[in-house]
Design a protein around this motif. Structure first.
Motif, PDB file in Angstrom:
ATOM      1  N   ALA A 181      -0.428   5.039   4.846  1.00 38.52           N
ATOM      2  CA  ALA A 181      -0.309   3.880   3.949  1.00 38.52           C
ATOM      3  C   ALA A 181      -0.878   2.628   4.611  1.00 38.52           C
ATOM      4  O   ALA A 181      -1.526   1.807   3.957  1.00 38.52           O
ATOM      5  CB  ALA A 181       1.151   3.658   3.556  1.00 38.52           C
TER       6      ALA A 181
ATOM      7  N   ASP B  71       2.928   9.586   7.094  1.00 41.52           N
ATOM      8  CA  ASP B  71       2.718   9.049   5.746  1.00 41.52           C
ATOM      9  C   ASP B  71       2.706   7.516   5.762  1.00 41.52           C
ATOM     10  O   ASP B  71       1.912   6.885   5.070  1.00 41.52           O
ATOM     11  CB  ASP B  71       3.807   9.563   4.794  1.00 41.52           C
ATOM     12  CG  ASP B  71       3.767  11.078   4.680  1.00 41.52           C
ATOM     13  OD1 ASP B  71       2.728  11.603   4.249  1.00 41.52           O
ATOM     14  OD2 ASP B  71       4.763  11.729   5.045  1.00 41.52           O
ATOM     15  N   LYS B  72       3.591   6.937   6.562  1.00 44.77           N
ATOM     16  CA  LYS B  72       3.619   5.482   6.702  1.00 44.77           C
ATOM     17  C   LYS B  72       2.313   4.993   7.343  1.00 44.77           C
ATOM     18  O   LYS B  72       1.732   4.002   6.919  1.00 44.77           O
ATOM     19  CB  LYS B  72       4.830   5.059   7.541  1.00 44.77           C
ATOM     20  CG  LYS B  72       4.951   3.570   7.722  1.00 44.77           C
ATOM     21  CD  LYS B  72       6.270   3.110   8.332  1.00 44.77           C
ATOM     22  CE  LYS B  72       6.800   3.927   9.450  1.00 44.77           C
ATOM     23  NZ  LYS B  72       7.992   3.331  10.087  1.00 44.77           N
TER      24      LYS B  72
ATOM     25  N   THR C   6       9.044   5.363   4.998  1.00 47.65           N
ATOM     26  CA  THR C   6       8.619   6.555   4.274  1.00 47.65           C
ATOM     27  C   THR C   6       9.741   6.897   3.304  1.00 47.65           C
ATOM     28  O   THR C   6      10.900   6.971   3.699  1.00 47.65           O
ATOM     29  CB  THR C   6       8.365   7.725   5.236  1.00 47.65           C
ATOM     30  OG1 THR C   6       7.348   7.332   6.166  1.00 47.65           O
ATOM     31  CG2 THR C   6       7.906   8.954   4.485  1.00 47.65           C
TER      32      THR C   6
ATOM     33  N   GLU D 122      -8.762   7.129  -0.568  1.00 52.44           N
ATOM     34  CA  GLU D 122      -8.022   7.361   0.669  1.00 52.44           C
ATOM     35  C   GLU D 122      -8.580   8.518   1.479  1.00 52.44           C
ATOM     36  O   GLU D 122      -7.910   9.023   2.377  1.00 52.44           O
ATOM     37  CB  GLU D 122      -6.538   7.623   0.360  1.00 52.44           C
ATOM     38  CG  GLU D 122      -6.282   8.949  -0.300  1.00 52.44           C
ATOM     39  CD  GLU D 122      -4.816   9.366  -0.245  1.00 52.44           C
ATOM     40  OE1 GLU D 122      -4.572  10.572  -0.138  1.00 52.44           O
ATOM     41  OE2 GLU D 122      -3.947   8.506  -0.322  1.00 52.44           O
TER      42      GLU D 122
ATOM     43  N   GLY E 103       0.840  -1.189   0.000  1.00 53.05           N
ATOM     44  CA  GLY E 103       0.000   0.000   0.000  1.00 53.05           C
ATOM     45  C   GLY E 103       0.872   1.235   0.000  1.00 53.05           C
ATOM     46  O   GLY E 103       1.869   1.290   0.736  1.00 53.05           O
ATOM     47  N   LEU E 104       0.527   2.221  -0.825  1.00 55.42           N
ATOM     48  CA  LEU E 104       1.312   3.444  -0.928  1.00 55.42           C
ATOM     49  C   LEU E 104       0.433   4.673  -0.702  1.00 55.42           C
ATOM     50  O   LEU E 104      -0.652   4.784  -1.268  1.00 55.42           O
ATOM     51  CB  LEU E 104       1.964   3.550  -2.312  1.00 55.42           C
ATOM     52  CG  LEU E 104       2.925   2.435  -2.707  1.00 55.42           C
ATOM     53  CD1 LEU E 104       3.370   2.614  -4.159  1.00 55.42           C
ATOM     54  CD2 LEU E 104       4.125   2.403  -1.780  1.00 55.42           C
ATOM     55  N   ASP E 105       0.930   5.579   0.121  1.00 61.10           N
ATOM     56  CA  ASP E 105       0.308   6.882   0.294  1.00 61.10           C
ATOM     57  C   ASP E 105       1.223   7.882  -0.413  1.00 61.10           C
ATOM     58  O   ASP E 105       2.288   8.234   0.096  1.00 61.10           O
ATOM     59  CB  ASP E 105       0.176   7.233   1.776  1.00 61.10           C
ATOM     60  CG  ASP E 105      -0.409   8.619   1.983  1.00 61.10           C
ATOM     61  OD1 ASP E 105      -1.392   8.952   1.286  1.00 61.10           O
ATOM     62  OD2 ASP E 105       0.108   9.369   2.823  1.00 61.10           O
ATOM     63  N   TYR E 106       0.824   8.308  -1.609  1.00 62.67           N
ATOM     64  CA  TYR E 106       1.657   9.149  -2.465  1.00 62.67           C
ATOM     65  C   TYR E 106       1.388  10.618  -2.155  1.00 62.67           C
ATOM     66  O   TYR E 106       0.323  11.147  -2.447  1.00 62.67           O
ATOM     67  CB  TYR E 106       1.337   8.835  -3.930  1.00 62.67           C
ATOM     68  CG  TYR E 106       2.235   9.519  -4.928  1.00 62.67           C
ATOM     69  CD1 TYR E 106       3.549   9.102  -5.096  1.00 62.67           C
ATOM     70  CD2 TYR E 106       1.774  10.564  -5.703  1.00 62.67           C
ATOM     71  CE1 TYR E 106       4.382   9.720  -6.020  1.00 62.67           C
ATOM     72  CE2 TYR E 106       2.594  11.182  -6.634  1.00 62.67           C
ATOM     73  CZ  TYR E 106       3.897  10.751  -6.784  1.00 62.67           C
ATOM     74  OH  TYR E 106       4.721  11.370  -7.701  1.00 62.67           O
TER      75      TYR E 106
ATOM     76  N   VAL F  52       4.818   3.773   2.876  1.00 66.85           N
ATOM     77  CA  VAL F  52       4.793   2.410   2.357  1.00 66.85           C
ATOM     78  C   VAL F  52       4.341   1.451   3.456  1.00 66.85           C
ATOM     79  O   VAL F  52       4.858   1.488   4.577  1.00 66.85           O
ATOM     80  CB  VAL F  52       6.186   1.971   1.854  1.00 66.85           C
ATOM     81  CG1 VAL F  52       6.134   0.568   1.265  1.00 66.85           C
ATOM     82  CG2 VAL F  52       6.731   2.963   0.829  1.00 66.85           C
TER      83      VAL F  52
END
Length: 138
Positions: free
Chosen positions: A124, A120-121, A30, A94, A5-8, A15
């Motif tokens: 994700a 951010d992690k 991250t 998201e 899973g990625l939070d861009y 990640v």
């Protein structure tokens, strides 16, 4: 089957990776974004390292469900990943995951400096866990 899973984000990419059974999401790291797009190389390394078979990219939608400029950027990123890694890449709504991540870290009394490093992690993790939960309900 392990899923990533990625939070861009604008500056960083959170990640997370699932366990082998696809039940739980764990934060991995991250990645700082660079102008040379070297973050794609790091993602490729993590895909190899964790034997990833599928990738979920968070898609930031507006509260009314429409996709704005930020969402379009994420869609382009997902397409780049799909072409470079030759893996299935899915977009996942998201909305409010970063808000949830901040709230969780605040409730855990994590300092502002540490929150900035892990939010951010954590986002994700929320994105991937929501995806995994939706798959288990089917």
């Amino acid at each position: 089957m392990k899923i990533m899973g990625l939070d861009y984000g604008d500056r960083r990419i959170g990640v997370a990776v699932s366990d082998a059974l696809g039940w739980t999401a764990q934060g991995v790291e991250t990645i700082e974004r660079r102008r040379d797009e070297s973050e794609l190389l790091r993602i490729a390394e993590l895909v190899q390292e964790h034997n990833i078979e599928e990738i979920i990219v968070g898609l930031p939608k507006n509260m009314n469900g429409t996709i704005g400029p930020r969402g379009e950027i994420c869609m382009e990123f997902a397409e780049k990943l799909k072409l470079q890694l030759n893996l299935p890449v899915h977009l996942w709504d998201e909305r409010l995951t970063t808000v949830s991540a901040h709230r969780t870290l605040l409730e855990a009394d994590v300092s502002r400096k540490k929150r900035k490093q892990v939010v951010d992690k954590m986002a994700a993790i929320f994105i991937l866990q929501n995806y995994l939960d939706s798959k288990s309900k089917r």
